[in-house]
Design a protein around this motif. Structure first.
Motif, PDB file in Angstrom:
ATOM      1  N   LEU A 175      71.075  19.855 -25.432  1.00 46.35           N
ATOM      2  CA  LEU A 175      70.921  20.092 -24.000  1.00 46.35           C
ATOM      3  C   LEU A 175      69.533  19.652 -23.557  1.00 46.35           C
ATOM      4  CD1 LEU A 175      72.328  23.707 -24.229  1.00 46.35           C
ATOM      5  CD2 LEU A 175      73.616  21.636 -23.676  1.00 46.35           C
ATOM      6  N   GLU A 176      69.466  19.108 -22.345  1.00 48.38           N
ATOM      7  CA  GLU A 176      68.198  18.652 -21.780  1.00 48.38           C
ATOM      8  C   GLU A 176      67.967  19.362 -20.462  1.00 48.38           C
ATOM      9  OE1 GLU A 176      66.921  14.741 -19.339  1.00 48.38           O
ATOM     10  OE2 GLU A 176      67.738  14.329 -21.334  1.00 48.38           O
ATOM     11  N   LEU A 177      66.743  19.852 -20.290  1.00 45.61           N
ATOM     12  CA  LEU A 177      66.378  20.509 -19.039  1.00 45.61           C
ATOM     13  C   LEU A 177      64.934  20.155 -18.711  1.00 45.61           C
ATOM     14  CD1 LEU A 177      67.103  22.514 -16.757  1.00 45.61           C
ATOM     15  CD2 LEU A 177      66.210  24.328 -18.225  1.00 45.61           C
ATOM     16  N   THR A 178      64.703  19.823 -17.454  1.00 45.40           N
ATOM     17  CA  THR A 178      63.362  19.552 -16.955  1.00 45.40           C
ATOM     18  C   THR A 178      63.070  20.538 -15.839  1.00 45.40           C
ATOM     19  OG1 THR A 178      63.666  17.213 -17.410  1.00 45.40           O
ATOM     20  CG2 THR A 178      61.859  17.793 -15.954  1.00 45.40           C
ATOM     21  N   GLY A 179      61.855  21.065 -15.822  1.00 45.92           N
ATOM     22  CA  GLY A 179      61.472  21.985 -14.760  1.00 45.92           C
ATOM     23  C   GLY A 179      60.136  22.611 -15.070  1.00 45.92           C
ATOM     24  N   GLY A 186      43.359  19.611 -16.647  1.00 44.03           N
ATOM     25  CA  GLY A 186      43.721  18.201 -16.538  1.00 44.03           C
ATOM     26  C   GLY A 186      42.481  17.355 -16.756  1.00 44.03           C
ATOM     27  N   ALA A 187      42.642  16.262 -17.486  1.00 48.45           N
ATOM     28  CA  ALA A 187      41.483  15.400 -17.738  1.00 48.45           C
ATOM     29  C   ALA A 187      41.906  13.940 -17.762  1.00 48.45           C
ATOM     30  CB  ALA A 187      40.816  15.768 -19.059  1.00 48.45           C
ATOM     31  N   LEU A 188      41.084  13.099 -17.172  1.00 44.33           N
ATOM     32  CA  LEU A 188      41.215  11.656 -17.330  1.00 44.33           C
ATOM     33  C   LEU A 188      40.219  11.265 -18.403  1.00 44.33           C
ATOM     34  CD1 LEU A 188      41.484  10.431 -13.642  1.00 44.33           C
ATOM     35  CD2 LEU A 188      43.296  10.535 -15.361  1.00 44.33           C
ATOM     36  N   VAL A 189      40.713  10.579 -19.426  1.00 40.54           N
ATOM     37  CA  VAL A 189      39.891  10.236 -20.586  1.00 40.54           C
ATOM     38  C   VAL A 189      40.043   8.756 -20.900  1.00 40.54           C
ATOM     39  CG1 VAL A 189      40.089  12.574 -21.518  1.00 40.54           C
ATOM     40  CG2 VAL A 189      41.703  10.814 -22.261  1.00 40.54           C
ATOM     41  N   SER A 190      39.132   8.237 -21.709  1.00 38.78           N
ATOM     42  CA  SER A 190      39.248   6.850 -22.161  1.00 38.78           C
ATOM     43  C   SER A 190      40.544   6.690 -22.940  1.00 38.78           C
ATOM     44  CB  SER A 190      38.074   6.487 -23.070  1.00 38.78           C
ATOM     45  OG  SER A 190      36.865   6.579 -22.375  1.00 38.78           O
ATOM     46  N   GLY A 207      55.570  19.925 -23.556  1.00 35.87           N
ATOM     47  CA  GLY A 207      54.278  20.389 -23.064  1.00 35.87           C
ATOM     48  C   GLY A 207      54.226  20.108 -21.573  1.00 35.87           C
ATOM     49  N   VAL A 208      53.372  20.812 -20.904  1.00 31.59           N
ATOM     50  CA  VAL A 208      53.288  20.755 -19.448  1.00 31.59           C
ATOM     51  C   VAL A 208      52.627  19.457 -18.981  1.00 31.59           C
ATOM     52  CG1 VAL A 208      52.267  21.882 -17.430  1.00 31.59           C
ATOM     53  CG2 VAL A 208      53.187  23.263 -19.289  1.00 31.59           C
ATOM     54  N   THR A 209      53.168  18.901 -17.917  1.00 30.33           N
ATOM     55  CA  THR A 209      52.489  17.840 -17.178  1.00 30.33           C
ATOM     56  C   THR A 209      52.308  18.349 -15.765  1.00 30.33           C
ATOM     57  OG1 THR A 209      54.577  16.753 -16.635  1.00 30.33           O
ATOM     58  CG2 THR A 209      53.415  15.952 -18.576  1.00 30.33           C
ATOM     59  N   ASP A 226      48.751  24.581  -5.733  1.00 29.15           N
ATOM     60  CA  ASP A 226      48.509  23.237  -5.213  1.00 29.15           C
ATOM     61  C   ASP A 226      49.045  22.124  -6.099  1.00 29.15           C
ATOM     62  OD1 ASP A 226      47.154  24.314  -3.049  1.00 29.15           O
ATOM     63  OD2 ASP A 226      45.210  24.199  -4.038  1.00 29.15           O
ATOM     64  N   CYS A 227      49.811  22.474  -7.145  1.00 29.82           N
ATOM     65  CA  CYS A 227      50.247  21.463  -8.107  1.00 29.82           C
ATOM     66  C   CYS A 227      51.730  21.588  -8.422  1.00 29.82           C
ATOM     67  CB  CYS A 227      49.466  21.612  -9.407  1.00 29.82           C
ATOM     68  SG  CYS A 227      47.703  21.273  -9.226  1.00 29.82           S
ATOM     69  N   VAL A 228      52.281  20.499  -8.917  1.00 27.82           N
ATOM     70  CA  VAL A 228      53.654  20.471  -9.411  1.00 27.82           C
ATOM     71  C   VAL A 228      53.572  20.430 -10.933  1.00 27.82           C
ATOM     72  CG1 VAL A 228      55.796  19.146  -9.506  1.00 27.82           C
ATOM     73  CG2 VAL A 228      54.514  19.287  -7.366  1.00 27.82           C
ATOM     74  N   TYR A 229      54.202  21.401 -11.582  1.00 22.05           N
ATOM     75  CA  TYR A 229      54.230  21.509 -13.035  1.00 22.05           C
ATOM     76  C   TYR A 229      55.628  21.143 -13.523  1.00 22.05           C
ATOM     77  CZ  TYR A 229      50.003  24.395 -12.863  1.00 22.05           C
ATOM     78  OH  TYR A 229      48.728  24.848 -12.670  1.00 22.05           O
TER      79      TYR A 229
END
Length: 177
Positions: free
Chosen positions: A127-131, A11-15, A155-157, A85-88
């Motif tokens: 079809l739509e699926l989130t998880g 994970g990165a915070l970028v300009s 792609g993963v968040t 420790d994260c939610v994907y």
């Protein structure tokens, strides 16, 4: 270095400006490292964008890419997500063949996985699926016999659980698994 290939989520915070995504993915390409997925979006701060990159590699590759990314002026914070420790989450859209009896069978599968039908034609369904990515992989295996005509994954968040944020991190090594 154990040489064992694994998936790592960076994970990165970028300009939040033009060209940053290209420069970062170029780092991976120049080294021949495989990016399984990349997602990028603006954040609650209009000056920052958030990138999530899933790297397939070993620990050496992970550490090298984090160090290389950290050297870029546009990378403000960086870290490797810890699965515990994260939610994907990831979004899947899949167009399947759905004529006759297949519709009711697909509806049963959708109930189990909590997938939605977002478009319906005479002989297809979208079809739509989130998880989490593993749930999407399992769902695809179950609907594959119906005939997947095309599909798209976002792609993963990922976000850390609790009050911790990527902005709070002092260094990139504190959550590397």
């Amino acid at each position: 270095m154990d040489g064992q290939l694994k998936k790592y989520t960076i994970g990165a915070l970028v300009s939040n400006k033009s060209g940053v995504l290209t420069r970062i993915t170029g780092l991976f390409a120049r080294r021949g490292y495989s990016i399984e997925s990349v997602s990028a979006c603006s954040t609650e701060d209009p000056e920052l964008a958030r990138m999530t990159i899933v790297l397939v590699g070993d620990e050496y590759m992970l550490y090298q890419m984090i160090r290389q990314m950290d050297k870029l002026e546009d990378v403000k914070k960086i870290g490797c997500a810890n699965e515990l420790d994260c939610v994907y989450r990831e979004l899947l859209l899949a167009k399947v063949s759905a004529a006759g009896d297949a519709r009711s069978q697909i509806a049963l599968v959708n109930e189990v996985y909590k997938a939605k039908v977002v478009d319906l034609s005479i002989d297809t369904m979208i079809l739509e699926l989130t998880g989490d990515p593993e749930k999407l992989d399992a769902y695809l295996k179950v609907i594959e016999p119906f005939g997947i005509l095309e599909m798209q994954r976002t792609g993963v968040t990922v976000l850390a659980r609790g009050k911790h944020t990527l902005k709070d991190r002092d260094c990139y090594g504190d959550h590397i698994n």
